[in-house]
Design an enzyme around this catalytic site. Structure first.
Site, PDB file in Angstrom:
ATOM      1  N   CYS A 118       0.831  -1.206   0.000  1.00 31.66           N
ATOM      2  CA  CYS A 118       0.000   0.000   0.000  1.00 31.66           C
ATOM      3  C   CYS A 118       0.866   1.257   0.000  1.00 31.66           C
ATOM      4  O   CYS A 118       1.381   1.658   1.048  1.00 31.66           O
ATOM      5  CB  CYS A 118      -0.930  -0.009   1.203  1.00 31.66           C
TER       6      CYS A 118
ATOM      7  N   CYS B 201      -0.495   4.095   2.236  1.00 34.94           N
ATOM      8  CA  CYS B 201      -0.356   3.897   3.690  1.00 34.94           C
ATOM      9  C   CYS B 201       1.086   4.092   4.151  1.00 34.94           C
ATOM     10  O   CYS B 201       1.329   4.672   5.205  1.00 34.94           O
ATOM     11  CB  CYS B 201      -0.790   2.492   4.092  1.00 34.94           C
ATOM     12  N   ASP B 202       2.070   3.598   3.395  1.00 34.19           N
ATOM     13  CA  ASP B 202       3.440   3.511   3.919  1.00 34.19           C
ATOM     14  C   ASP B 202       4.444   4.474   3.295  1.00 34.19           C
ATOM     15  O   ASP B 202       5.594   4.555   3.747  1.00 34.19           O
ATOM     16  CB  ASP B 202       3.960   2.066   3.755  1.00 34.19           C
TER      17      ASP B 202
END
Ligand SMILES: Cc1cc2nc3c(=O)[nH]c(=O)nc-3n(C[C@H](O)[C@H](O)[C@H](O)COP(=O)(O)OP(=O)(O)OC[C@H]3O[C@@H](n4cnc5c(N)ncnc54)[C@H](O)[C@@H]3O)c2cc1C
Length: 311
Positions: free
Chosen positions: A130, A133-134
């Protein structure tokens, strides 16, 4: 003992929880994360009534409403479901188990993996599925994005806003993304395109130091020095732990009728885990509502549910 357990806290599962809780059913949601695939959409523009917003924010609102109406939420991976007399027992990977009268399967899709050395070892610690997200972890660092579809191309463009250097590794020599986006990709000086290549190994001892890639035409292998690897090669359904109870189709999606009933009484399914066409957040939410009402109807012996406002 819960009236209903919902596996999955994406758009389908959280909406199902809003509906079961509003019917005063004691509801537990178990999920690996909150938000599911919608989280990876940085700009969701086709969820009606909210205006464009980050998928994470949209899913936070779903969560607040589900929890606000009384749903309990436990983080964990369900890996076994058993039917014991008149109830279902859901087992989590950490050994916990919970019981319910009705079960709603809403656990969508899981990211595909590459199946290469080092991938599992570094998953969540340098290897991610992701970008959205990261990515903040890789400010001014070097990353590789693997894949050739829209999510990989958009992931590479997003990465180039924060990372110093971005390698986009694709097994073909053309992308399956819209042309405007591909044009942006080609003009971005921070992005290097590695065509006709597949990853063969994640390199590193304690941390990710790089990724080895092989050119599928020349068979030549080379190491790309990166700190982070984003695998963006799509999603699959994993229904292996419920297939002894419910029927699935050739794609392993859980077969449901128009109300979300599976082949097993008391088990319902909704969202991307089913064959319902046009996988979208708004559709998953609608299917979640439908399966929750059908679950309520089943639990009350057909007496309780409003099936149609006109009846
Ligand atoms: C890159 C990308 C972009 C997209 N863009 C859009 C868009 O712009 N607009 C749009 O409407 N749709 C978009 N979609 C599609 C949309 O995100 C999905 O249709 C929607 O998220 C499906 O919701 P769901 O609840 O069925 O499943 P999911 O969102 O997949 O949620 C499933 C949940 O179940 C959990 N889970 C999985 N396995 C287990 C398990 N074994 N135990 C416990 N929990 C488990 C997961 O952690 C997750 O929380 C996009 C999808 C992707 C991948």
């Amino acid at each position: 003992m819960y009236d209903v357990i919902i596996i999955g806290a994406g758009a389908a599962g959280l909406t199902a929880a809003i509906y079961t809780c509003r019917k005063k059913l004691k509801t537990l949601i178990v999920s690996i994360d909150v938000g599911g695939q919608t989280n990876v959409t940085s700009h969701i523009e086709n969820y009606p009534g909210t205006g464009a917003m980050h998928g994470v924010e949209l899913m936070r609102r779903f969560q607040d409403e589900a929890v606000g109406f009384g749903a309990e939420l436990i983080m964990g991976k369900a890996n076994k479901v058993e039917k014991i007399e008149n109830k279902f027992k859901v087992f989590l990977a950490n050994g916990e188990a919970y019981e319910c009268k009705g079960l709603i399967l809403a656990y969508g899709k899981v990211p595909k993996s590459l199946g290469i050395e080092g991938e599992e070892k570094f998953m969540g610690r340098g290897v991610s599925t992701c970008v959205t997200c990261d990515l903040p972890l890789y400010k001014n660092r070097d990353v590789a994005v693997i894949g050739g579809g829209n999510s990989a191309v958009e992931g590479a463009l997003e990465s180039a806003t924060i990372a110093k250097k971005v390698y986009l590794v694709h097994r073909r020599d053309a992308f399956r993304a819209d042309e405007v986006t591909v044009e942006k990709l080609k003009n971005n000086p921070r992005i290097e395109l590695i065509f006709n290549s597949v990853p063969t190994k994640v390199i590193g001892e304690k941390n990710v130091d790089g990724i080895e890639v092989e050119n599928i035409i020349t068979k030549e292998r080379k190491a790309l020095k990166v700190d982070g690897i984003f695998i963006e090669i799509g999603y699959v359904v994993d229904t292996s732990f419920v297939q002894h109870l419910v029927k699935v189709n050739e794609k392993k999606e859980i077969i449901v009728d128009e109300r979300g009933n599976t082949s097993h009484p008391g088990i319902f399914a909704c969202g991307d885990i089913t064959p319902v066409p046009f996988k979208q957040t708004v559709i998953a939410a609608g299917e979640g509502a439908k399966s929750a009402l059908e679950c309520y109807r089943w639990l009350t012996g057909g007496k309780g549910a409003v099936l149609d406002w006109t009846h």
